[in-house]
Motif scaffolding. Sequence first.
Motif, short mmCIF file in Angstrom:
data_model
loop_
_atom_site.label_atom_id
_atom_site.label_comp_id
_atom_site.label_asym_id
_atom_site.label_seq_id
_atom_site.Cartn_x
_atom_site.Cartn_y
_atom_site.Cartn_z
N GLU A 154 0.85 -1.19 0.00
CA GLU A 154 0.00 0.00 0.00
C GLU A 154 0.88 1.25 0.00
OE1 GLU A 154 -3.70 1.82 2.63
OE2 GLU A 154 -1.89 1.14 3.63
N LEU A 155 0.55 2.21 -0.86
CA LEU A 155 1.38 3.41 -0.89
C LEU A 155 0.59 4.64 -1.28
CD1 LEU A 155 2.86 4.41 -4.02
CD2 LEU A 155 2.81 1.94 -3.96
N HIS A 156 1.14 5.77 -0.85
CA HIS A 156 0.63 7.09 -1.20
C HIS A 156 1.62 7.69 -2.20
CE1 HIS A 156 0.44 11.56 -0.23
NE2 HIS A 156 -0.79 11.29 -0.67
N ILE A 157 1.14 7.94 -3.41
CA ILE A 157 2.05 8.35 -4.48
C ILE A 157 2.84 9.59 -4.10
CG2 ILE A 157 2.14 9.24 -6.84
CD1 ILE A 157 -0.22 7.46 -7.52
N GLY A 158 2.18 10.55 -3.44
CA GLY A 158 2.82 11.83 -3.16
C GLY A 158 3.94 11.78 -2.15
N THR A 170 5.75 11.92 -11.36
CA THR A 170 4.59 11.71 -12.21
C THR A 170 4.25 10.22 -12.24
OG1 THR A 170 5.89 11.34 -14.22
CG2 THR A 170 5.35 13.64 -13.66
N TYR A 171 3.06 9.91 -12.77
CA TYR A 171 2.69 8.50 -12.90
C TYR A 171 3.74 7.73 -13.70
CZ TYR A 171 -2.02 10.01 -11.45
OH TYR A 171 -3.09 10.53 -10.77
N CYS A 172 4.26 8.35 -14.75
CA CYS A 172 5.26 7.68 -15.59
C CYS A 172 6.57 7.50 -14.84
CB CYS A 172 5.50 8.49 -16.87
SG CYS A 172 4.06 8.57 -17.95
N TYR A 218 -0.25 14.19 -10.40
CA TYR A 218 0.84 13.32 -10.85
C TYR A 218 0.83 13.09 -12.36
CZ TYR A 218 -0.11 12.26 -5.92
OH TYR A 218 -0.38 12.35 -4.59
N GLY A 219 0.00 13.81 -13.09
CA GLY A 219 0.00 13.65 -14.53
C GLY A 219 -1.39 13.48 -15.12
N MET A 225 -2.72 5.35 -17.09
CA MET A 225 -2.91 4.12 -17.86
C MET A 225 -1.56 3.46 -18.13
SD MET A 225 -5.79 5.33 -20.63
CE MET A 225 -7.33 6.09 -20.08
N TYR A 226 -0.55 4.26 -18.47
CA TYR A 226 0.79 3.74 -18.72
C TYR A 226 1.33 3.04 -17.47
CZ TYR A 226 5.88 3.74 -19.22
OH TYR A 226 7.20 3.38 -19.24
N PHE A 227 1.15 3.68 -16.31
CA PHE A 227 1.63 3.09 -15.06
C PHE A 227 0.98 1.74 -14.80
CE2 PHE A 227 0.71 2.39 -10.53
CZ PHE A 227 2.01 2.24 -10.06
N ILE A 228 -0.34 1.68 -14.90
CA ILE A 228 -1.06 0.43 -14.63
C ILE A 228 -0.71 -0.62 -15.67
CG2 ILE A 228 -3.35 -0.62 -14.44
CD1 ILE A 228 -4.35 2.07 -13.32
#
Length: 647
Positions: A154-158, A170-172, A218-219, A225-228
Amino acid sequence: MSVDLLIPTNYQVHLFHEGNYFESYRLFGAHVIHTNNKLCTRFCVWAPNAKNVQLLGDFNSWNGTGYSFEKLNNEGIWMLIVEQDLEGSYYKYEITTSNGEKLIKSDPFAFYSEVRPNTASIVYTLDGYQWKDQRWLQMKNRKKVYSNAMVIYELHIGSWKKKEDGTFLTYCELANDLIPYVLDHGFTHIELLPLVEHPLDISWGYQGTGYYSVTSRYGTPHDLMYFIDLCHQNNIGVIMDWVPGHFCKDEHGLHRFDGTYLYEYETVMDRENFTWGTANFDLGKTEVQSYLISNARFWMEYYHIDGFRVDAVSNIIFWPNSENKENTFGTDFLKKLNKTVFHYDSSVLMIAEDSTDWPQVTAPIHYGGLGFNYKWNMGWMNDILDYMESHPNERSKLHEKVTFSLMYAFSENFVLPFSHDEVVHGKKSLLNKMPGDYWEKFAQLRLLLGFMMAHPGKKLLFMGFEFGQFSEWKDKEQLDWNLLDFEMHRKTNDYVKELMKIYKRSKPLFELDHLSEGFEWIDVHNYNQSIFSFIRKGNLEDDFLVIVCNFKNHTYEDYIVGVPKAGSYREVFNSNEIQFGGTGVVNKKVILAEDKVFHGKPFSIKMTIPPFGISILRPVKHRKERKGNGKEEVRSNVISRRKGKQA
């Protein structure tokens, strides 16, 4: 231009009002549409109590004159067709209420939004991304989730990691950094705190305003979509936290959307969520059901999300601000949600974050359950943390904190969670919850994580645990990566990687997670020494592990443990290995079982018990005993070919 092609059908409108239009995002929001060789942009919004609706945007200098919506058939749905391609344009709705008040609102169905603190919606076409995760989708549909390993990161992107200048990845960029990290550690899934647009960073996404709008912090949507997609190409599932119970009350959002309590309950005590300062969705309103269930379907369709951790289920199944009075609107909504999600994709994980003892949360709806396939085991989490935070000398008085979870471990399909909620607001990090000196803290953290992996149930852990973060989660800063410069933190990180390996390659640790046949106590009564021993079993009769956990800082030589089978046993994992930061008190040699009844088992072994340690032993299988691994057949074929025979 044929306007008829752009107008919602009567059937769509009927289903939406009925609460059964689960693709509402195709009707509402902003859509660039190609018709008769021309491009136009259709805007559609539900605001039944509005007197007038106008479109404001950067394309008309934020002046709605000449951009008034038309109300369709007195159904409460407003529509406007702009004969331009407005892709990338910023917009809002100006809603005039029945008493003449003017509200400036973001689009509830917007696919993209301005970066906070700005709040305009953005016309954005989600089509066009070329997915490359077909192999993952096929494999996921064949996979038997209940009998497979699952460890969720589990994570918080920021705040997982930031750039050198302190800005967000960014997501990428996250894909490039996070995916190799997750693979290296052996996690099977990533769980992201809510991805919906939200105005306040410190809400972590749990107070959303744009349920269809990927947060632009984050983008872009295509970046996510690229990240997933990249996660899936690397066999990593992606779960998102999702909050269908309540929403943010910021003025540009859903709150009092058309001047009335449209998305929320009408009465104050039902509507107001005093704990979080939010508004509770009116889950009995059929249009709200269409909005929310469509949202789950939307994330599945456009982002290939593999699962939802449904937040605050207790706030849905009970009326807010009541003494545990059932909200039948809420329970009916959850059943309808789960039934619909599984209709579209039976492989999706629907995980209830529920702290109550509501029965049959993970039972099928036709058996009277809520229809989730997993539930967080909050009882286990609270009990084991209470036990671990106590002084070792006091643990004999809290023995049942460890054993009680096995009284109900198979009543639901459980996920064992050490989530973000347990390492914030003064609760301390997992490592710092452990009592004792520096070495004892690390030893007990290793023991706790080992016990978690050995306990029935899938696993979830919040970022930072894997290298022993000392401070609790700081949501405005990145994790304390500098700790990996220190020996004990590096060794803890190595320990987690090895623990994941032993977990994932040991079927007894996950194959029968949800069946009582997969667990058996050896000794559950050793209060004085705080030692617990038990067996985890796989599908095959002779596939089992013996697990011994010592929750005190004492070493025991020649400790006798009852075992179910004769023969030899090998210690395949010990948290006290020097390479993990332990003292090196381990069982290096193979242990021969004696024909001596102990702990109610027909045989017994003598072993060394490490301080604050977990030992995992496996019966040694001689070559002729190894069934199902194909080696006998291969060897037979080789011998046959050497003799000139046809294999």
